[in-house]
Design an enzyme around this catalytic site. Sequence first.
Site, mmCIF file in Angstrom:
data_model
loop_
_atom_site.group_PDB
_atom_site.id
_atom_site.type_symbol
_atom_site.label_atom_id
_atom_site.label_comp_id
_atom_site.label_asym_id
_atom_site.label_seq_id
_atom_site.Cartn_x
_atom_site.Cartn_y
_atom_site.Cartn_z
ATOM 1 N N LYS A 193 0.824 -1.218 0.000
ATOM 2 C CA LYS A 193 0.000 0.000 0.000
ATOM 3 C C LYS A 193 0.858 1.268 0.000
ATOM 4 C CE LYS A 193 -2.787 -0.076 3.419
ATOM 5 N NZ LYS A 193 -1.942 0.513 4.451
ATOM 6 N N ALA A 203 -3.736 1.291 12.695
ATOM 7 C CA ALA A 203 -5.145 1.290 12.280
ATOM 8 C C ALA A 203 -5.939 0.159 12.914
ATOM 9 C CB ALA A 203 -5.244 1.194 10.768
ATOM 10 N N PHE A 263 3.384 -8.519 -9.424
ATOM 11 C CA PHE A 263 4.488 -9.430 -9.082
ATOM 12 C C PHE A 263 4.869 -10.191 -10.351
ATOM 13 C CE2 PHE A 263 3.332 -8.435 -4.851
ATOM 14 C CZ PHE A 263 4.366 -8.846 -4.003
ATOM 15 N N TRP A 268 6.931 -0.856 -7.846
ATOM 16 C CA TRP A 268 8.014 -1.482 -7.063
ATOM 17 C C TRP A 268 9.245 -1.679 -7.952
ATOM 18 C CZ3 TRP A 268 11.037 -5.872 -7.102
ATOM 19 C CH2 TRP A 268 11.723 -6.160 -5.906
#
Length: 558
Positions: A73, A275, A384, A412
């Site tokens: 995230k 959270a 991925f 990423w």
Amino acid sequence: MGYKSDIEIAQATEMLPINKIVDELGIDDKYVEQYGKYKAKIDYNYLKDHAADKDGKLILVTAINPTPAGEGKTTTTVGLADGMRKIGKKVVVALREPSLGPVFGVKGGAAGGGYAQVVPMEDINLHFTGDFHAIGAANNLLAAMIDNHIYQGNKLGIDPRRITWHRCVDMNDRQLRFLVDGMGGPTNGVPREDAYDITVASEIMAVLCLASDITDLKARLGRLVVGYTYDKKPVTASQLNAQGAMAALLKDALKPNLVQTLEHTPAFVHGGPFANIAHGCNSVTATRLAMKLGDYCVTEAGFGADLGAEKFLDIKCRMAGLTPDAVVVVATVRALKHHGGVAKADLNEENLEALEKGLPNLLQHVDNMKNVYKLPCVVAINAFPTDTKAELDLVERKCKELGVNVALSEVWAKGGEGGIALAEEVVRLCEEPNNFSFSYDVNDSIEKKLEDIVKNVYHGDGVILTDAAKKQAQQLTELGFGNMPICMAKTQYSFSDNQKLLGAPKGFMVTVRNLKVSAGAGFIVALTGDIMTMPGLPPVPAAEKIDVDADGKITGLF
């Protein structure tokens, strides 16, 4: 090209001096306090002095329920901002500061990953600018003043058995969950049962993240309920005259921290409530500064959308008068297969059946954003190398059935370049009409609000209050706290209060065992299931792999 760890990527990047980022944002020097070469604090008074300036669009990044497979995230948040910058948008990131608990525990750091990180990542993941230490000091000063008041004659009549204020430390330390202190005879205090929370679960953290300036901070600190008298009346920090000294400890921590991404996009990293046990959002001041200084502010809220996004929308937006313009729900094919029952070791294999079984978790979060909160929404699939075309097509088809587009996020591996498709969809969504609404009416009873969260957001059948919680709900209502928002303390792994119920379970009830007022923050905390406010370390803590060499270079952070 060999695989590089997050810390190696971060250390190989040439950062711009922070004054260059400040200049790019056009912030007058009088609002800037530098912390070394690459970090600065920005005075929140900028907001008051620039109140008439137009606010940028607000984009919330949230996710499916987390799994050991990871969702990425923060990585997506950072990469999306870099991608938006690549298509010519003026954008500022607003993130939370990482807690030392996860850094040395299971999860590792929280500065993003791969080529989508905020830097200097070692500083951000460790002491940073000392905000958390200041919060811990203010919290523990109040604890010391409570016990000293009792020791010095207890003029207020505080019942030592009814002290609700815990000490804190920003570390996973299960040994401190419950203890007896004040031992060793009359000169060493009054013996009583006590407890520690992790700093990110302290109400001081929530107060710092929701306060608009030092005056508001002081008022909120004064309202903190620390316990009850022998005749069950609440005792506040202002009755102990603690708020001034606490505010003095927090005066610099209240100023948002400015850093940069690997691609030099400005980023505010400030505040860090968990959270699952707190409200899961960075500070209101950091979000507001990002909105004033950019045409777009990209922010994230912790864990899945049932926790972080629910609290961002129902607590933070309600209190601060914010309206998000778009929501990004992050998922990975791997994590969805985990929700479909696949073991971690087998997640790299194509498995359309398990993916189909796990997809309802994503679809329920998307449905909540679209139809409960009525916000424009996009799904970001954090890519991925093991994802197959058939798997990605299946996710896209199911989301399209809900009227939601899917964007493949490759940030990423590629940084901002891999976030362009997502950036373009987010910019488009920001122009869509917006009928933002909350999941419950804040003026309803505590029980009704709990019921609404469980039914509307978790899609459960309802809520069960233990006898203790029923009594607390009645007492809190009688004391005038009944019309506050609810902050649910719940497992992050499931929509339910049972972490083993993956996917999108149905036919469950959520049990609330304890209700506690956070009068300074302005919400009621509902503890469900076996949730704890002090985590423990795993069998092999991440701390065992962290080291520093003779030149001061840190390794093992991730």
